[in-house]
Design a protein around this motif. Sequence first.
Motif, PDB file in Angstrom:
ATOM      1  N   ALA A  19       0.833  -1.207   0.000  1.00  0.00           N
ATOM      2  CA  ALA A  19       0.000   0.000   0.000  1.00  0.00           C
ATOM      3  C   ALA A  19       0.866   1.256   0.000  1.00  0.00           C
ATOM      4  CB  ALA A  19      -0.928  -0.009   1.212  1.00  0.00           C
ATOM      5  N   GLN A  20       1.953   1.211   0.771  1.00  0.00           N
ATOM      6  CA  GLN A  20       2.855   2.358   0.812  1.00  0.00           C
ATOM      7  C   GLN A  20       3.533   2.567  -0.542  1.00  0.00           C
ATOM      8  OE1 GLN A  20       5.447   1.398   4.090  1.00  0.00           O
ATOM      9  NE2 GLN A  20       3.984   2.086   5.636  1.00  0.00           N
ATOM     10  N   GLN A  21       3.991   1.460  -1.151  1.00  0.00           N
ATOM     11  CA  GLN A  21       4.631   1.580  -2.464  1.00  0.00           C
ATOM     12  C   GLN A  21       3.651   2.094  -3.510  1.00  0.00           C
ATOM     13  OE1 GLN A  21       6.154  -2.354  -3.085  1.00  0.00           O
ATOM     14  NE2 GLN A  21       7.829  -2.113  -1.628  1.00  0.00           N
ATOM     15  N   ALA A  22       2.416   1.597  -3.439  1.00  0.00           N
ATOM     16  CA  ALA A  22       1.405   2.081  -4.383  1.00  0.00           C
ATOM     17  C   ALA A  22       1.131   3.568  -4.173  1.00  0.00           C
ATOM     18  CB  ALA A  22       0.110   1.268  -4.221  1.00  0.00           C
TER      19      ALA A  22
ATOM     20  N   SER B 127       7.044   2.407  12.542  1.00  0.00           N
ATOM     21  CA  SER B 127       8.109   1.423  12.362  1.00  0.00           C
ATOM     22  C   SER B 127       9.144   1.975  11.395  1.00  0.00           C
ATOM     23  CB  SER B 127       7.522   0.124  11.809  1.00  0.00           C
ATOM     24  OG  SER B 127       7.013   0.341  10.478  1.00  0.00           O
ATOM     25  N   ARG B 128      10.206   1.192  11.214  1.00  0.00           N
ATOM     26  CA  ARG B 128      11.234   1.613  10.256  1.00  0.00           C
ATOM     27  C   ARG B 128      10.665   1.626   8.830  1.00  0.00           C
ATOM     28  NH1 ARG B 128      14.584   4.634  12.363  1.00  0.00           N
ATOM     29  NH2 ARG B 128      15.612   4.514  10.326  1.00  0.00           N
ATOM     30  N   ASP B 129       9.727   0.683   8.564  1.00  0.00           N
ATOM     31  CA  ASP B 129       9.087   0.698   7.249  1.00  0.00           C
ATOM     32  C   ASP B 129       8.310   1.996   7.032  1.00  0.00           C
ATOM     33  OD1 ASP B 129      10.068  -1.732   6.504  1.00  0.00           O
ATOM     34  OD2 ASP B 129       8.249  -2.859   6.963  1.00  0.00           O
ATOM     35  N   ASP B 130       7.690   2.484   8.083  1.00  0.00           N
ATOM     36  CA  ASP B 130       6.941   3.744   7.974  1.00  0.00           C
ATOM     37  C   ASP B 130       7.885   4.908   7.667  1.00  0.00           C
ATOM     38  OD1 ASP B 130       4.672   2.313   8.576  1.00  0.00           O
ATOM     39  OD2 ASP B 130       4.752   2.784  10.716  1.00  0.00           O
ATOM     40  N   VAL B 131       9.065   4.868   8.271  1.00  0.00           N
ATOM     41  CA  VAL B 131      10.058   5.914   7.994  1.00  0.00           C
ATOM     42  C   VAL B 131      10.473   5.860   6.527  1.00  0.00           C
ATOM     43  CG1 VAL B 131      12.366   6.771   8.547  1.00  0.00           C
ATOM     44  CG2 VAL B 131      10.886   5.916  10.366  1.00  0.00           C
ATOM     45  N   THR B 132      10.711   4.626   6.043  1.00  0.00           N
ATOM     46  CA  THR B 132      11.092   4.468   4.634  1.00  0.00           C
ATOM     47  C   THR B 132      10.001   5.000   3.708  1.00  0.00           C
ATOM     48  OG1 THR B 132      12.414   2.523   5.183  1.00  0.00           O
ATOM     49  CG2 THR B 132      11.768   2.796   2.872  1.00  0.00           C
TER      50      THR B 132
END
Length: 885
Positions: A285-288, A423-428
Amino acid sequence: MPPRPSTPPDALTPEGRSSALADLLRQATQASLDPEAVLEVAVRWCARVLGDGAAMWMQEPGDEALVLGPYAHRDVARESVTPVLPEALTAHVLEREVTAADGPAIVAPLRSRGRVLGVLACARDDAKRGYRREDAELVGEVAARVALVLDNARLYERVRIQATTLAHVDAAVLSMDGENRLRSMNPAAERLFGWREEEVLGRAVVDVVSAESSDNVQRARAALRDAGRWTAPWRLKRRGGEEFDGHIDAVVVRDDHGGIDGFVAVYHDMTERLELIATLERRAAQQAAVAALGERALEAEHPAALMDRAVETARSVLDVELAGVFELADEGRVLALRAGAGFARSQVGSATVPGGWADGQEGFTLIRREPVIVGDARRERRFVQAELVAALGAVSGVTVVVQGRGGVHAVLAAYARREDAFSRDDVTFLQSMANVLGDALDRFASDEEIRRRGLHDPLTELPNRTLLLERLAEAAERDAGPIALLFCDLDHFKTVNDSLGHRAGDDVLRQVADRLRAAVRPGDVVGRFGGDEFVVLCEHVDDEAGARLIAERLAAAFARPFRAGGDDHMLGVSIGIALTDSAEDGDALLRDADTAMYRAKEAGRSRIELFDTGMRAWAVGRLQTEAGLRRALDAGEIEVHYQPIVSTAGGAGGGAPGAVAAVEAVEALVRWRHPERGLLAPGEFVGVAEESGLIVGLGRRVLELACTAAAAWEPRIPVHVNLSPRQLLDKTLVETVEATLAATGLPSELLALEITESMLIDRGPDRLVVLDRLRGLGVKLVLDDFGTGWSSLSRLAELPIGGLKIDRSFVADLDGRGGPIVDAIVRLARAFSLPVVGEGVETPEQLAALRRLGCELAQGFLFSRPVPEPELLSLLRRSAVADHA
């Protein structure tokens, strides 16, 4: 290796048969944990007791082929001999599943639990020694007993392997009876649920491991009993009551009669898997979201809209309450909220947070230039929480830098009202969004700069024609009242540009731009149209007087000299004014102002002209003249008339009527034989030719006609041809003159090229090179209209000039101020040994005055008007006769 059987007597009594069988079963039982050993015991016993050889032929499940297994011979020396299976006898045995004998061979089926496992075959080496019925019955009984032991051995082996497998698999396996009471659980199940097997044996499995409702349990049991297998996600629990997401794959275990004997279920802990799936889905979802924002950026969406989209997307995808973009403001001392999701509408665009290191997460991020995560702002020690964010209940947050090629654009932030929300993914993800924003802002800035450059003159930074017309259209749409457009063209700029070079000319243009900007009113727009043309757009100009007042301020800006090339240079400006109400077309207004400017040029330069409707007809006439002149050059409509240059001494008869002066040379003057308007004098079209660039082609045509004519004259006299300033700038001028002389056969010493003094104010090297090359051809150079420019004695001495012509304005005023000037010019020419011609001589008194001053040559209507070549030839003949007389 199993023990070898002892040797029985040759003939078996019933008691001996029972004893032998008991011995065989004992040995087979000892080897029962090893299926291969059981078969070895059997074949060796049969070979010894029933002689001479015995072999096992085994059949794999689902395969009808028989494969040789263990075999034995009574004679040890024959151990290497491979037994041969009697095929016909074996087929009969397998078909009927009975023991059969045929002479020296017996074949018995190995049957257990209704299945044929293979055959036991016995054979004697001597074909005459056939087996008895009792022997066959014994072999059949041995086969039956051995098959059962073999099957049990295989079953034990499978159970052992399965038990070992269950002990080592990671999946939890539970076995239940028909009432769902626990029979067994493997070590993985003990680890998963936290129970030891002995603690829960016999208990209902649902009470031990299930956290689902009783209704769900009943539905699952019914589905399992009906289908024989059931699999589904299931909520499970551990020993301490902790619930977790799991998965069950259960099957029914049936007895030999098909009834339900119990159940076996495999349990999986899905917690990590579901977390991984959730993580992957969130990443997807983030990548999209990043890709969608990137597409919008590539579609050149405006940065403000792109920022709004970014914060809304960040808040939605991260499932948080607040997101915002903070841009640098007040020279970096604060960060202004430019876009926000979850903030009050009134805060977006006006609210700020501190930009200092310790004054907030946003400023800390800006200085650190790296992502910053706050798990709980109440325990944060690096900085205080910004009041704007704290007031909205934010507890945790993540901030990243929106970096551009030239520096930081902004800080992108997301906030949540719960602890440790990021999370770290959210930062990315947030940093990826910031990167898209940074690239988009860079691209927008670059596009804006390209657009600005496309709408501004690169030299002066003034609006160009396109932008000025846009502003003019905008003013009309606003109904800004009366509009004045002032078209300004610099006077004598070409002289500076050509003499001092383009760099000096550029310096002058920048100075002009600065002065014009300073001279106009606030709100007026100054633009450059190229070259030395400037346009001023003025709104709210009430009348002509107001427009003239603005034009006079612009003209006053030229009262001071301009600095270029180390010297001061005076320039003038011709200004055309066009007034309109807001309804008139911008291009038409510009055309009218341009027309008025050209009228100012023609009226003597450094003037201000206001457009009127008569000028439009005049402008149309100019366009028609230009178009006709282009046609005339190809249609042969250009003619040359000639005016004689005569000696002031001798046969001029004092200028008396009918007198013929001695002709020393002639000047070629262009005429246009217009198909509709008749013969046109130079004043009606040469100015248009100069402005349109047609003067180069026109001058080339005059040169060709004059040289062609002069080459045929008798007697031969020099012909003067005028060069325009544009011709002198033509890089092919020297080659053109040389080629014309060669083509016409006119000697170069009979050609004189007249150039005006204003063309030679400059001592630039390029101009002097051209003049030197022309003189190198043998062509004479004559300085026309001498006295009207600013030539100095030193300049005159450097120029390759072969003669002077006194401007007609001085000749016309010989009785006044012109007399001393002519006297000075004549003395100057004599000092440089240059012939001098007095132009515009119209009266005998002017001729007499020139004689007294020592001017040896004259030209004017007193002697002859410009005439066509036939009349000139007649004049030349009369002049020759007069000289002989």
